[in-house]
Design a protein around this motif. Structure first.
Motif, PDB file in Angstrom:
ATOM      1  N   ASN A 644       0.823  -1.215   0.000  1.00  0.00           N
ATOM      2  CA  ASN A 644       0.000   0.000   0.000  1.00  0.00           C
ATOM      3  C   ASN A 644       0.858   1.266   0.000  1.00  0.00           C
ATOM      4  N   VAL A 645       1.941   1.258  -0.798  1.00  0.00           N
ATOM      5  CA  VAL A 645       2.835   2.418  -0.869  1.00  0.00           C
ATOM      6  C   VAL A 645       2.234   3.459  -1.805  1.00  0.00           C
ATOM      7  N   ALA A 646       2.062   4.653  -1.304  1.00  0.00           N
ATOM      8  CA  ALA A 646       1.593   5.763  -2.140  1.00  0.00           C
ATOM      9  C   ALA A 646       2.765   6.319  -2.933  1.00  0.00           C
ATOM     10  N   LEU A 647       2.520   6.678  -4.200  1.00  0.00           N
ATOM     11  CA  LEU A 647       3.583   7.130  -5.097  1.00  0.00           C
ATOM     12  C   LEU A 647       3.343   8.582  -5.498  1.00  0.00           C
ATOM     13  N   LEU A 648       4.325   9.439  -5.250  1.00  0.00           N
ATOM     14  CA  LEU A 648       4.260  10.848  -5.633  1.00  0.00           C
ATOM     15  C   LEU A 648       5.463  11.178  -6.500  1.00  0.00           C
ATOM     16  N   LYS A 649       5.252  12.031  -7.483  1.00  0.00           N
ATOM     17  CA  LYS A 649       6.345  12.427  -8.373  1.00  0.00           C
ATOM     18  C   LYS A 649       6.424  13.949  -8.425  1.00  0.00           C
ATOM     19  N   GLY A 650       7.602  14.484  -8.097  1.00  0.00           N
ATOM     20  CA  GLY A 650       7.853  15.913  -8.210  1.00  0.00           C
ATOM     21  C   GLY A 650       8.571  16.199  -9.513  1.00  0.00           C
ATOM     22  N   ASP A 651       7.892  16.838 -10.451  1.00  0.00           N
ATOM     23  CA  ASP A 651       8.441  17.066 -11.797  1.00  0.00           C
ATOM     24  C   ASP A 651       9.190  18.398 -11.821  1.00  0.00           C
ATOM     25  N   TRP A 652      10.529  18.339 -11.984  1.00  0.00           N
ATOM     26  CA  TRP A 652      11.410  19.516 -11.955  1.00  0.00           C
ATOM     27  C   TRP A 652      11.862  19.888 -13.367  1.00  0.00           C
ATOM     28  N   THR A 653      11.128  19.394 -14.386  1.00  0.00           N
ATOM     29  CA  THR A 653      11.523  19.687 -15.766  1.00  0.00           C
ATOM     30  C   THR A 653      11.586  21.191 -15.994  1.00  0.00           C
ATOM     31  N   ASN A 654      10.564  21.897 -15.561  1.00  0.00           N
ATOM     32  CA  ASN A 654      10.579  23.354 -15.532  1.00  0.00           C
ATOM     33  C   ASN A 654      10.903  23.791 -14.102  1.00  0.00           C
ATOM     34  N   ARG A 655      11.317  25.030 -13.946  1.00  0.00           N
ATOM     35  CA  ARG A 655      11.708  25.523 -12.623  1.00  0.00           C
ATOM     36  C   ARG A 655      10.543  25.450 -11.654  1.00  0.00           C
ATOM     37  N   ASP A 656      10.831  24.992 -10.453  1.00  0.00           N
ATOM     38  CA  ASP A 656       9.833  24.882  -9.400  1.00  0.00           C
ATOM     39  C   ASP A 656      10.530  25.182  -8.084  1.00  0.00           C
ATOM     40  N   ALA A 657      10.253  26.368  -7.527  1.00  0.00           N
ATOM     41  CA  ALA A 657      10.962  26.803  -6.318  1.00  0.00           C
ATOM     42  C   ALA A 657      10.680  25.879  -5.146  1.00  0.00           C
ATOM     43  N   GLU A 658       9.472  25.331  -5.078  1.00  0.00           N
ATOM     44  CA  GLU A 658       9.117  24.453  -3.966  1.00  0.00           C
ATOM     45  C   GLU A 658       9.954  23.179  -3.994  1.00  0.00           C
ATOM     46  N   ILE A 659      10.097  22.591  -5.187  1.00  0.00           N
ATOM     47  CA  ILE A 659      10.913  21.381  -5.300  1.00  0.00           C
ATOM     48  C   ILE A 659      12.377  21.707  -5.029  1.00  0.00           C
ATOM     49  N   THR A 660      12.844  22.872  -5.496  1.00  0.00           N
ATOM     50  CA  THR A 660      14.227  23.270  -5.232  1.00  0.00           C
ATOM     51  C   THR A 660      14.502  23.328  -3.734  1.00  0.00           C
ATOM     52  N   ARG A 661      13.568  23.881  -2.964  1.00  0.00           N
ATOM     53  CA  ARG A 661      13.755  23.971  -1.513  1.00  0.00           C
ATOM     54  C   ARG A 661      13.813  22.588  -0.882  1.00  0.00           C
ATOM     55  N   VAL A 662      12.996  21.659  -1.382  1.00  0.00           N
ATOM     56  CA  VAL A 662      13.032  20.297  -0.844  1.00  0.00           C
ATOM     57  C   VAL A 662      14.388  19.647  -1.131  1.00  0.00           C
ATOM     58  N   LEU A 663      14.889  19.816  -2.359  1.00  0.00           N
ATOM     59  CA  LEU A 663      16.199  19.267  -2.706  1.00  0.00           C
ATOM     60  C   LEU A 663      17.268  19.826  -1.788  1.00  0.00           C
ATOM     61  N   GLN A 664      17.258  21.146  -1.586  1.00  0.00           N
ATOM     62  CA  GLN A 664      18.260  21.793  -0.740  1.00  0.00           C
ATOM     63  C   GLN A 664      18.166  21.296   0.698  1.00  0.00           C
ATOM     64  N   ALA A 665      16.956  21.066   1.162  1.00  0.00           N
ATOM     65  CA  ALA A 665      16.774  20.610   2.539  1.00  0.00           C
ATOM     66  C   ALA A 665      17.408  19.249   2.771  1.00  0.00           C
ATOM     67  N   HIS A 666      17.571  18.493   1.695  1.00  0.00           N
ATOM     68  CA  HIS A 666      18.185  17.167   1.818  1.00  0.00           C
ATOM     69  C   HIS A 666      19.605  17.143   1.257  1.00  0.00           C
ATOM     70  N   GLY A 667      20.210  18.328   1.177  1.00  0.00           N
ATOM     71  CA  GLY A 667      21.609  18.405   0.766  1.00  0.00           C
ATOM     72  C   GLY A 667      21.853  18.121  -0.686  1.00  0.00           C
ATOM     73  N   ARG A 668      20.844  18.289  -1.544  1.00  0.00           N
ATOM     74  CA  ARG A 668      20.985  18.017  -2.967  1.00  0.00           C
ATOM     75  C   ARG A 668      20.787  19.303  -3.756  1.00  0.00           C
TER      76      ARG A 668
END
Length: 711
Positions: A644-668
């Motif tokens: 019962n694993v839920a699957l989410l995909k964050g699409d960074w093909t175009n700029r997305d500040a929210e996804i960028t912040r998540v990446l930075q929060a995890h050292g990426r």
């Protein structure tokens, strides 16, 4: 306040200014009396300290650098004589003002803000200069009133001088109100739920420390109105604060106010805290994501450089780099000895130059507030379209449609004569550009570390990444033994060259697909027309290259015109354009994935479901390979479904500040990033950047099996 009482207050305030500042006229606004005061005369080549001295109406207050939950800080814009320079404002330690649930930081009754002015060495003794400060501030009681004043101060210039004794007590008091540098080392770490400030002060005890409070200069770091939990241990004190969720990685500055018992009496000291970016754990993650220093370790510089070099070497194995490197596979067959070494060095110079340029642009854009990361240039549809054209041109050249020069030396060959070193240089540049969609092992931690460091440290890490990428080819070029064992030139080279054109055509097709994802299907017309024009330009150049006189020059000019039209064809769709929301969701929801959003993630976790979040991009070949190899098989789908694993995909093909912040929060600094949230576990597991099916099955297999009805 009645009119008589109000004017009486101002008369008292005016009387409080020192007689020595008579040459500076006090300015009265509705609730404030303001004046500039100099510590003494101006001496050529020496600093002059000036105070913005303000008396506030009873019951009203102004604000510190960070005003807290509301308000605006005091600002001063200077107009100074030629050669004079003003330093930053030095604010006294603030007080806290509580209004219901809100907490503000600022000053009441009176405040003195100090500024250092640098007097030029050529200032003329005996003259008098006029200093002008346009000040504005917000003053509040039950209501808030913005006020401003233009303040002037006439200062004599003398060959030598001492501070004015009449104002010495005022400046001594102003300096005493400033925070003092902390004698203890400080550090910061953060998770979704808390920002933790630690002060390494083993001499303090719980009996001594009665209170502590941290005033953060950055209003996006912590909630001013939230309680700050104090803990004192044998190693020092710790404050646990509530994050706003808006902060990004970077230095942390502020004031730590500590109240101690000295001889039974409470004594408060304001300590200035300045923590560089490399002393900060993960910044608070935006949009409900979480992070801590376990996910984003602070690497020592030597380890970051080593990881970058290793990651650069692994980039040579990535499918996005192979088409360009294949063009160099035959180059060294024609060269031996010093000639081959020079080509290796020039290729390395091209790689390093490109990585340096990418690093400088990336750091400059981030300093300007852009939330971008590794591979940012491929988030531009125009860059993607131009790269597709370049790949098609290279493929057509290798297929024999046209030839630049007498020997094939890779892109850039036409910029040189004879030895063709520019071909090696620009092949290194192009290889670096197309390598950026890929993320190799070791790279994530190294590049993530670089982007929160000072510019010179970041540049060193990026250059190490480039050197690692160039190292295998450089080693081959500089090794006589390896060169001797390369195949001898022959007819096979022409046939191999033609075969190697097809990976380039494949790369062009892939880039066209990326462009379609970025701008949507309606924007495809431009790039398809552009590809036809590129093919026409290549054919026209090929058939006129060996013509005489104007035939050859005319063909070249017409080919260039066709290339210019090809670029123009994609500009309307590429510049400032992005895929429609529907297209983005269609990409994100393939293979059972839903589009990532913080709200969706929090809801799924609140329901007790395990969640896999895949941060990806259409231009990231590493991401696409992982999805094909590790996430798309029936076995993996069945395992995910049975647990019962839920699957989410964050699409960074175009700029997305929210996804960028998540990446930075995890050292990426780039994708891919795989976060696996287990039920009841506060922080996610971070999966490797190169995935295998067995790794996914092993991670999911440790979960208890659930039925779909558990949703």
């Amino acid at each position: 306040m009645g009119g008589f009482r109000k004017w009486a207050v101002y008369l008292v305030a005016l009387a409080g200014f020192t007689a020595a500042s008579a040459s500076a006229v006090p300015v009265q606004t509705e609730h404030t009396v303001s004046q500039l005061v100099a510590e003494g005369p101006a001496v050529p080549g020496q600093p002059l300290w000036v105070a913005l001295d303000q008396k506030l109406q009873d019951g009203w207050h102004t604000y510190w650098i960070n005003p807290g939950d509301s308000g605006l800080p005091t600002e001063v814009n200077w107009t100074l004589p030629a050669g004079w320079k003003a330093g930053p404002l030095n604010f006294p330690a603030p007080h806290r003002f509580t209004t219901g649930p809100l907490v503000n930081y600022g000053y009441e009754k009176a405040t003195r803000v100090l500024a250092r002015l640098d007097v030029p060495a050529d200032a003329k003794p005996g003259s008098t200069v006029t200093l002008t400060a346009a000040a504005n501030w917000l003053i509040c009681a039950d209501v808030c009133v913005p006020e401003d004043a233009t303040l002037t101060l006439d200062v004599p210039v003398t060959a030598g001088g001492t501070p004015d004794p009449a104002v010495a007590p005022m400046f001594a008091e102003a300096r005493a109100a400033l925070p003092v540098p902390s004698p203890y080392a400080a550090s910061v770490s953060a998770t979704k739920a808390a920002v933790t400030v630690r002060l390494a002060a083993p001499g303090l005890t719980a009996d001594q420390v009665k209170d502590a409070y941290f005033f953060a200069e950055n209003p996006d770091l912590v909630e001013a109105g939230a309680p700050q939990q104090l803990a004192v241990t044998r190693d020092g004190l710790t404050l646990t604060l509530k994050p706003t969720g808006r902060a990004t990685p970077g230095p942390v500055n502020g004031i730590l106010e500590v109240t101690e018992l000295v001889n039974g009496q409470p004594t408060t000291q304001a300590l200035a805290i300045a923590i560089p970016a490399d002393g900060v754990g993960a910044a608070p993650a935006g949009g409900g994501m979480s992070a801590d220093t376990g996910n984003a370790p602070v690497l020592p510089l030597w380890q970051a450089v080593l990881f970058a070099c290793l990651g650069g070497m692994v980039l040579n194995l990535m499918p996005c780099v192979f088409p360009v490197l294949s063009m160099k596979a035959m180059a060294l067959v024609r060269h031996q000895g010093a000639h081959a070494r020079l080509h290796g060095l020039v290729y390395t110079a091209g790689v390093l130059a490109c990585f340096a340029a990418i690093a400088i642009v990336l750091m400059a854009l981030r300093a300007g507030g852009q939330e971008i990361g590794w591979g940012f240039q491929l988030q531009s549809p125009l860059v993607v379209a131009v790269l597709a054209y370049v790949m098609l041109l290279l493929g057509l050249s290798m297929s024999g449609v046209f030839t630049v020069g007498d020997q094939f030396m890779g892109v850039g060959q036409g910029l040189t004569q004879g030895d063709g070193y520019a071909g090696s240089f620009f092949t290194g540049v192009l290889a670096s550009v197309v390598a950026t969609p890929c993320t190799a092992p070791f790279m994530g931690a190294a590049v993530g570390y670089a982007l929160v460091q000072p510019w010179y440290v970041a540049l060193a890490v990026f250059l190490a990444l480039g050197f690692g990428m160039a190292l295998p080819f450089l080693a081959l070029a500089c090794s006589p033994w390896l060169l001797r064992h390369l195949p001898k030139p022959g007819a096979w080279m022409e046939r191999l060259k033609q075969v190697l054109a097809f990976p380039l055509y494949g790369s062009a097709a892939w880039l066209v697909w990326v462009f379609a994802v970025q701008v949507g299907a309606p924007g495809m017309t431009g790039i398809l027309v552009g590809l036809v024009l590129v093919g026409f330009a290549a054919w026209l150049y090929g058939v006129t290259h060996y013509a005489e006189g104007w035939g050859r020059r005319g063909g070249a000019l017409a080919a260039l015109a066709a290339l210019a039209l090809a670029v123009a064809a994609v500009v309307p769709q590429a510049v400032g354009n992005a895929a429609p929301a529907a297209d983005g969701k269609a990409v994100a929801m393939t293979d059972g994935f839903e589009a990532f959003s913080p709200a969706t993630l929090e809801k799924l976790r609140a329901d007790g479901r395990p969640v896999l979040v895949d941060f990806t991009a259409a231009w990231c070949i590493t991401c696409l390979v992982n999805e094909r190899v590790a996430l798309s098989s029936d076995t993996v789908h069945q395992a995910l479904k049975s647990h019962n694993v839920a699957l989410l995909k964050g699409d960074w093909t175009n700029r997305d500040a929210e996804i960028t912040r998540v990446l930075q929060a995890h050292g990426r600094s780039g994708v891919p990033l795989y976060l696996f949230y287990r039920p009841g576990q506060a922080e996610p597991d971070v999966w490797p950047q190169i995935l295998t099916e067995s790794q996914v099955l092993e991670a999911v297999g440790t979960l208890p099996k659930q039925s779909a009805s558990a949703r």
